[in-house]
Enzyme design. Structure first.
Site, PDB file in Angstrom:
ATOM      1  N   ASP A 166       0.860  -1.186   0.000  1.00 19.11           N
ATOM      2  CA  ASP A 166       0.000   0.000   0.000  1.00 19.11           C
ATOM      3  C   ASP A 166       0.896   1.236   0.000  1.00 19.11           C
ATOM      4  O   ASP A 166       2.021   1.175  -0.497  1.00 19.11           O
ATOM      5  CB  ASP A 166      -0.955  -0.018   1.203  1.00 19.11           C
ATOM      6  CG  ASP A 166      -2.274   0.686   0.923  1.00 19.11           C
ATOM      7  OD1 ASP A 166      -2.235   1.887   0.599  1.00 19.11           O
ATOM      8  OD2 ASP A 166      -3.330   0.051   1.018  1.00 19.11           O
ATOM      9  N   ASP A 167       0.410   2.372   0.527  1.00 19.12           N
ATOM     10  CA  ASP A 167       1.214   3.592   0.519  1.00 19.12           C
ATOM     11  C   ASP A 167       2.570   3.353   1.176  1.00 19.12           C
ATOM     12  O   ASP A 167       2.651   2.805   2.281  1.00 19.12           O
ATOM     13  CB  ASP A 167       0.502   4.710   1.286  1.00 19.12           C
ATOM     14  CG  ASP A 167      -0.737   5.216   0.571  1.00 19.12           C
ATOM     15  OD1 ASP A 167      -0.749   5.198  -0.671  1.00 19.12           O
ATOM     16  OD2 ASP A 167      -1.685   5.628   1.256  1.00 19.12           O
ATOM     17  N   GLY A 221       4.263  -0.544  -4.171  1.00 21.53           N
ATOM     18  CA  GLY A 221       3.457   0.213  -3.224  1.00 21.53           C
ATOM     19  C   GLY A 221       2.618   1.221  -3.961  1.00 21.53           C
ATOM     20  O   GLY A 221       2.534   1.222  -5.187  1.00 21.53           O
ATOM     21  N   HIS A 222       2.003   2.125  -3.202  1.00 21.24           N
ATOM     22  CA  HIS A 222       1.081   3.103  -3.770  1.00 21.24           C
ATOM     23  C   HIS A 222       1.625   4.519  -3.714  1.00 21.24           C
ATOM     24  O   HIS A 222       0.862   5.482  -3.777  1.00 21.24           O
ATOM     25  CB  HIS A 222      -0.268   3.035  -3.049  1.00 21.24           C
ATOM     26  CG  HIS A 222      -1.000   1.749  -3.263  1.00 21.24           C
ATOM     27  ND1 HIS A 222      -2.252   1.512  -2.731  1.00 21.24           N
ATOM     28  CD2 HIS A 222      -0.671   0.626  -3.958  1.00 21.24           C
ATOM     29  CE1 HIS A 222      -2.651   0.290  -3.074  1.00 21.24           C
ATOM     30  NE2 HIS A 222      -1.707  -0.261  -3.802  1.00 21.24           N
ATOM     31  N   GLY A 223       2.935   4.663  -3.563  1.00 21.73           N
ATOM     32  CA  GLY A 223       3.535   5.976  -3.617  1.00 21.73           C
ATOM     33  C   GLY A 223       3.618   6.669  -2.271  1.00 21.73           C
ATOM     34  O   GLY A 223       3.390   6.078  -1.215  1.00 21.73           O
TER      35      GLY A 223
END
Length: 440
Positions: free
Chosen positions: A222-223, A244-246
């Site tokens: 995730d993030d 991941g999501h940045g």
């Protein structure tokens, strides 16, 4: 009572020894707190609690205390609360070995917990080393909903914290949670979980300020970093993110709440194979603002949505009421982006609220290319005031567009980088050379 007396006596004897040697630094080993140093007991929770009592309150004011978990030492502990305030203003825990959580959910105990290693109201803690914290989240991911899963490490209401050098593996939820903290530095840490692991954020920050995240790698599901409401003066430098999501600001404003995030610098970071890059996400109907945000010197390697502002995060498609609000987004600068982007997405996506819009969005020297050379990159922009210069992708908004050609008079420079006040623990000595008092 007898056990407590033994601990107190042990600390007093160690302190007297160091005083006789003219040394104000007391160094302990976790083995000092094991009833049997050769024990194969699978739960060492009590030893860690006894060690914390000695560190936090055992030797008087003004003395520095250290606890060491040596390399090749492995301990398993259940969820623990290490709570202050402490008598000593300086506490040091060095982990060069491995600390593990129970492997199965059922072995975490009967009480619901929000974190595995929980530090509350602690000031002046240095937690460092070359060791590993393995919270065995794999047993949680498929069997327990995200709202009921614990974070691996949490700092709550803490000040002057340095967390450095450690590796964390497979958290049940977010790997590190920082809430209501000031002057906290995370440096040279490594957070690892599979791409498919759900909601395993790297670092979540909320209601905190003067936070620094430096020279670290985050590979999660995730993030990599999520900055929540009530946070300001955040510096993120030299972080590699992916999968991941940045690195995200938000989500903010869920359920109509008022959230504020400001003064955030993200510099010299790399996004590799991430779902997002530099992201701001707010819920429709929220209140508050996001402002004075800088993403600078960003390298992209086959990333998706490298630049995204989403003021309609999790938008259900229902028509908003005439008086609907939005978290205001303004003063956001994207500067010196380079690298490759997945070709089937809008590389720059600014999806702003029609009523509040996004103001003063600066794009400066954005040089990103498609990972498929035959497919040009596109942008998507609604209700944003954009100032752009030397951008490799055309940006057209349906209102408030201000595009300056290279020959035009230069636009006003974005705000100067925010000065983040350093913590008292900016760096540790290169080599600590600690020698523990080992009773084994």
């Amino acid at each position: 009572m007898y056990i407590g007396f033994k601990i107190l006596l042990l600390v007093i004897l160690i302190a007297l020894y160091h005083l006789q040697q003219g040394d104000s630094h007391v160094i302990l080993s976790i083995k000092d707190f094991l009833n049997d140093s050769h024990s194969t007991n699978v739960d060492h929770s009590k030893a860690f609690q006894d060690a914390w009592k000695a560190l936090c309150g055992g030797s008087g004011r003004g003395r520095e205390l250290s606890l060491i978990i040596h390399a090749r030492e492995t301990y398993t502990i259940q969820p623990q609360l290490f709570e202050g305030p402490c008598v000593s203003p300086h506490i040091h825990i060095q982990i060069d070995g491995t600390i593990e959580a129970p492997r199965m959910v059922k072995d975490w105990g009967s009480k619901k917990t929000e974190c595995w290693l929980c530090f509350g109201r602690v000031t002046g803690l240095v937690l460092n080393g070359s060791g590993v914290l393995n919270s065995h989240g794999e047993s949680w991911w498929s069997s327990v909903g995200v709202s009921s899963r614990p974070a691996a490490v949490r700092f709550s209401g803490c000040q002057n914290i340095l967390y450095k050098g450690l590796t964390q593996i497979n958290s049940p939820k977010n790997h590190i949670s920082i809430t209501s903290c000031t002057n906290t530095t995370l440096s040279n840490i490594h957070l690892i979980a599979p791409l498919t692991s759900p909601n395993t954020d790297g670092i979540d920050i909320s209601s905190s300020h003067n936070i620094q995240i430096l020279s670290s790698s985050i590979k999660t599901g995730d993030d990599c970093i999520a900055i929540q409401g009530g946070s300001y003066d955040i510096n993120i430098t030299s972080v590699t993110c992916g999968p991941g999501h940045g690195i995200s600001i938000g989500s903010l404003g869920k359920g109509g709440t008022s959230d504020i995030v400001q003064n955030v610098n993200v510099r010299h970071c790399t996004f590799t194979g991430t779902k997002n890059g530099a992201r701001i996400k707010t819920w429709p109907g929220g209140q508050g603002f996001v402002k004075n945000i800088l993403y600078e010197d960003i390298t992209l390697i086959n990333a998706r949505f490298p630049i995204i502002i989403d003021q309609r995060y999790n938008y259900s498609g229902q028509k908003q009421s005439a008086g609907a609000t939005a978290v205001k987004v303004s003063g956001v600068t994207y500067k010196y982006f380079k690298g490759t982007v997945v070709a089937d997405v809008a590389a720059i996506k600014l999806d702003c609220d029609q009523k509040s819009g996004c103001d003063n969005i600066v794009m400066d020297n954005i040089n990103i290319t498609s990972s498929s050379p035959r497919t040009p990159l596109t942008s998507y922009c609604k209700f944003a005031h954009v100032i752009s210069r030397f951008v490799s992708i055309p940006i057209k908004c349906d209102y408030h567009v201000n595009v300056q050609p290279p020959s035009a008079k230069p636009y006003a420079e974005p705000p100067a980088p925010i000065a983040i006040s350093a913590t008292p623990y900016a760096e540790l000595p290169t080599a600590l050379n600690l020698t523990s008092h080992d009773t084994a």
